[in-house]
Design an enzyme around this catalytic site. Structure first.
Site, PDB file in Angstrom:
ATOM      1  N   ASN A 148     131.978  -2.004 -35.418  1.00 16.58           N
ATOM      2  CA  ASN A 148     130.733  -2.355 -35.894  1.00 16.58           C
ATOM      3  C   ASN A 148     130.468  -4.016 -35.833  1.00 16.58           C
ATOM      4  OD1 ASN A 148     128.285  -2.256 -37.936  1.00 16.58           O
ATOM      5  ND2 ASN A 148     129.623  -3.560 -38.880  1.00 16.58           N
ATOM      6  N   TYR A 208     123.155 -10.097 -25.255  1.00 15.95           N
ATOM      7  CA  TYR A 208     123.087  -9.112 -26.267  1.00 15.95           C
ATOM      8  C   TYR A 208     122.931  -7.859 -25.569  1.00 15.95           C
ATOM      9  CZ  TYR A 208     122.403  -6.782 -30.499  1.00 15.95           C
ATOM     10  OH  TYR A 208     122.726  -5.536 -31.838  1.00 15.95           O
TER      11      TYR A 208
HETATM   12  P1  NAP Z   1     125.795  -8.414 -40.462  1.00 17.93           P
HETATM   13  O1  NAP Z   1     125.153  -8.166 -41.590  1.00 17.93           O
HETATM   14  O2  NAP Z   1     126.018  -9.816 -39.828  1.00 17.93           O
HETATM   15  O3  NAP Z   1     127.335  -7.858 -40.328  1.00 17.93           O
HETATM   16  C1  NAP Z   1     128.105  -8.421 -39.368  1.00 17.93           C
HETATM   17  C2  NAP Z   1     129.616  -8.598 -40.043  1.00 17.93           C
HETATM   18  O4  NAP Z   1     130.211  -8.755 -38.680  1.00 17.93           O
HETATM   19  C3  NAP Z   1     129.504  -9.729 -40.760  1.00 17.93           C
HETATM   20  O5  NAP Z   1     130.186  -9.800 -41.761  1.00 17.93           O
HETATM   21  C4  NAP Z   1     130.319 -10.684 -39.796  1.00 17.93           C
HETATM   22  O6  NAP Z   1     130.905 -11.914 -40.470  1.00 17.93           O
HETATM   23  C5  NAP Z   1     131.161  -9.812 -39.006  1.00 17.93           C
HETATM   24  N1  NAP Z   1     131.696 -10.467 -37.600  1.00 17.93           N
HETATM   25  C6  NAP Z   1     131.039 -11.248 -36.786  1.00 17.93           C
HETATM   26  N2  NAP Z   1     131.884 -11.700 -35.863  1.00 17.93           N
HETATM   27  C7  NAP Z   1     133.095 -11.429 -36.141  1.00 17.93           C
HETATM   28  C8  NAP Z   1     134.282 -11.352 -35.720  1.00 17.93           C
HETATM   29  N3  NAP Z   1     134.529 -11.851 -34.370  1.00 17.93           N
HETATM   30  N4  NAP Z   1     135.248 -10.663 -36.116  1.00 17.93           N
HETATM   31  C9  NAP Z   1     135.010  -9.691 -37.142  1.00 17.93           C
HETATM   32  N5  NAP Z   1     134.057  -9.592 -37.823  1.00 17.93           N
HETATM   33  C10 NAP Z   1     133.021 -10.284 -37.286  1.00 17.93           C
HETATM   34  O7  NAP Z   1     125.263  -7.637 -39.061  1.00 17.93           O
HETATM   35  P2  NAP Z   1     124.845  -6.149 -39.175  1.00 17.93           P
HETATM   36  O8  NAP Z   1     123.157  -5.974 -38.922  1.00 17.93           O
HETATM   37  O9  NAP Z   1     125.252  -5.269 -40.291  1.00 17.93           O
HETATM   38  O10 NAP Z   1     125.323  -5.650 -37.595  1.00 17.93           O
HETATM   39  C11 NAP Z   1     126.567  -4.753 -37.561  1.00 17.93           C
HETATM   40  C12 NAP Z   1     126.411  -4.206 -36.093  1.00 17.93           C
HETATM   41  O11 NAP Z   1     125.149  -3.529 -35.910  1.00 17.93           O
HETATM   42  C13 NAP Z   1     126.398  -5.130 -34.987  1.00 17.93           C
HETATM   43  O12 NAP Z   1     127.177  -4.911 -34.010  1.00 17.93           O
HETATM   44  C14 NAP Z   1     125.080  -5.262 -34.561  1.00 17.93           C
HETATM   45  O13 NAP Z   1     124.857  -5.646 -33.176  1.00 17.93           O
HETATM   46  C15 NAP Z   1     124.615  -3.920 -34.756  1.00 17.93           C
HETATM   47  N6  NAP Z   1     123.155  -3.731 -34.742  1.00 17.93           N
HETATM   48  C16 NAP Z   1     122.244  -4.417 -35.875  1.00 17.93           C
HETATM   49  C17 NAP Z   1     120.807  -4.196 -35.818  1.00 17.93           C
HETATM   50  C18 NAP Z   1     120.059  -4.601 -36.874  1.00 17.93           C
HETATM   51  O14 NAP Z   1     118.753  -4.504 -36.846  1.00 17.93           O
HETATM   52  N7  NAP Z   1     120.727  -5.191 -37.942  1.00 17.93           N
HETATM   53  C19 NAP Z   1     120.260  -3.487 -34.850  1.00 17.93           C
HETATM   54  C20 NAP Z   1     121.259  -2.898 -33.844  1.00 17.93           C
HETATM   55  C21 NAP Z   1     122.577  -2.931 -34.018  1.00 17.93           C
HETATM   56  P3  NAP Z   1     129.887 -13.364 -40.672  1.00 17.93           P
HETATM   57  O15 NAP Z   1     128.854 -12.988 -41.482  1.00 17.93           O
HETATM   58  O16 NAP Z   1     131.065 -14.087 -41.111  1.00 17.93           O
HETATM   59  O17 NAP Z   1     129.451 -13.713 -39.184  1.00 17.93           O
END
Ligand code: NAP
Length: 255
Positions: free
Chosen positions: A90, A159
């Site tokens: 994730n 992305y």
């Molecule tokens: P989020 O709230 O920013 O959570 C992502 C987590 O991943 C954060 O805790 C972040 O840490 C951590 N992270 C970042 N880089 C990392 C690394 N190199 N190694 C380990 N952990 C790392 O984002 P989210 O929205 O939940 O996203 C989760 C996934 O869903 C992602 O793959 C994203 O692309 C996908 N997604 C999200 C959406 C959306 O609308 N939110 C839509 C489509 C897909 P830090 O906070 O310290 O950076």
């Protein structure tokens, strides 16, 4: 009986947003959950929250871009927690600079996003592969609507390429690991309210409107909206599902 009893589930990027919600949801279904994140303190807090609610959880620091660290943490988990049977890839970041932006931004976006969103998925899968094969396990990769489109809203080519790559990797792994009983699927979230897009939501109402104009269900998603599909793909209810992507996008791709 809870749907994930007797499973050990690893979730990357589990300190925040979607990963944190999936970890808590898996724990509610009886899994022992291992939360991995760069943000060690927030991951530990999330694990504590799960334990306080009666679940089983631990956390470890991990930067998914560091392949040796992925292998080391997988060994530590095998030694101290047990055989991992579910992996949720994730962890991810998003940035919206186009290809015609400032050269430094275009290049650093490419390097960082591919390293985390795509090579990170490879690294962690590589590290847990022997456990997952031995457990006849399940892998759930987090893709995106950008696994298919790059049309309506600005998003970096990196992305979009990373999320297309996640879908391709999902299919390739499903094809190769099916004979070991390992199922590999993806989830394609739409616009989900998490810290990842907090700034966009606060500063760019026009962009949010484009998303909502193309979302028949008429609302942004919440991390909790991803949890049910993530449980489904990890449990035996999806025993004959592999190589699929479940879109959790409010219907975004229909209009
Ligand atoms: P989020 O709230 O920013 O959570 C992502 C987590 O991943 C954060 O805790 C972040 O840490 C951590 N992270 C970042 N880089 C990392 C690394 N190199 N190694 C380990 N952990 C790392 O984002 P989210 O929205 O939940 O996203 C989760 C996934 O869903 C992602 O793959 C994203 O692309 C996908 N997604 C999200 C959406 C959306 O609308 N939110 C839509 C489509 C897909 P830090 O906070 O310290 O950076």
């Amino acid at each position: 009986m809870p749907l994930l009893e007797n499973h050990i589930a690893v979730v990357t990027g589990a300190a925040s947003g979607i990963g944190r919600a999936i970890a808590a949801g898996y724990a509610r279904e009886g899994a022992r959950v291992v939360l991995l994140d760069m943000n060690e303190k927030a991951a530990a807090e999330a694990a504590q929250e799960i334990r306080s609610a009666g679940g089983k959880a631990e956390s470890f620091a991990l930067d998914v871009t560091k392949r040796d660290d992925c292998v080391a943490v997988a060994k530590k988990i095998a030694d101290t927690v047990g055989q991992v049977s579910i992996l949720v890839n994730n962890a991810g970041i998003a940035r919206r600079n186009g290809m015609l932006g400032a050269p430094e931004a275009v290049i650093s976006d490419w390097e960082d996003i591919i390293a985390i969103n795509l090579t990170g998925v490879f690294n962690v899968t590589y590290a847990f592969l022997s456990s997952l094969r031995a457990a006849r396990g399940r892998i759930v990769n987090i893709g995106s609507i950008q696994s298919f489109v790059h049309l309506r809203t600005p998003s970096s080519p990196a992305y979009t390429a990373s999320k297309h790559g996640v879908l391709g990797f999902t299919k390739a792994l499903a094809a190769e690991l099916g004979k070991d009983g390992v199922r590999v699927n993806a989830i394609g979230p739409g616009f989900i309210e998490t810290p990842l897009n907090e700034k966009v939501r606060a500063t760019n109402p026009d962009l949010v409107r484009v998303f909502m104009d193309h979302t028949p269900l008429g609302r942004p998603g919440k991390p909790e909206d991803i949890v049910g599909p993530a449980i489904f793909l990890a449990c035996d209810l999806s025993a004959y599902v592999s190589g699929s992507i479940v879109m959790v996008d409010g219907g975004y791709r229909t209009i």
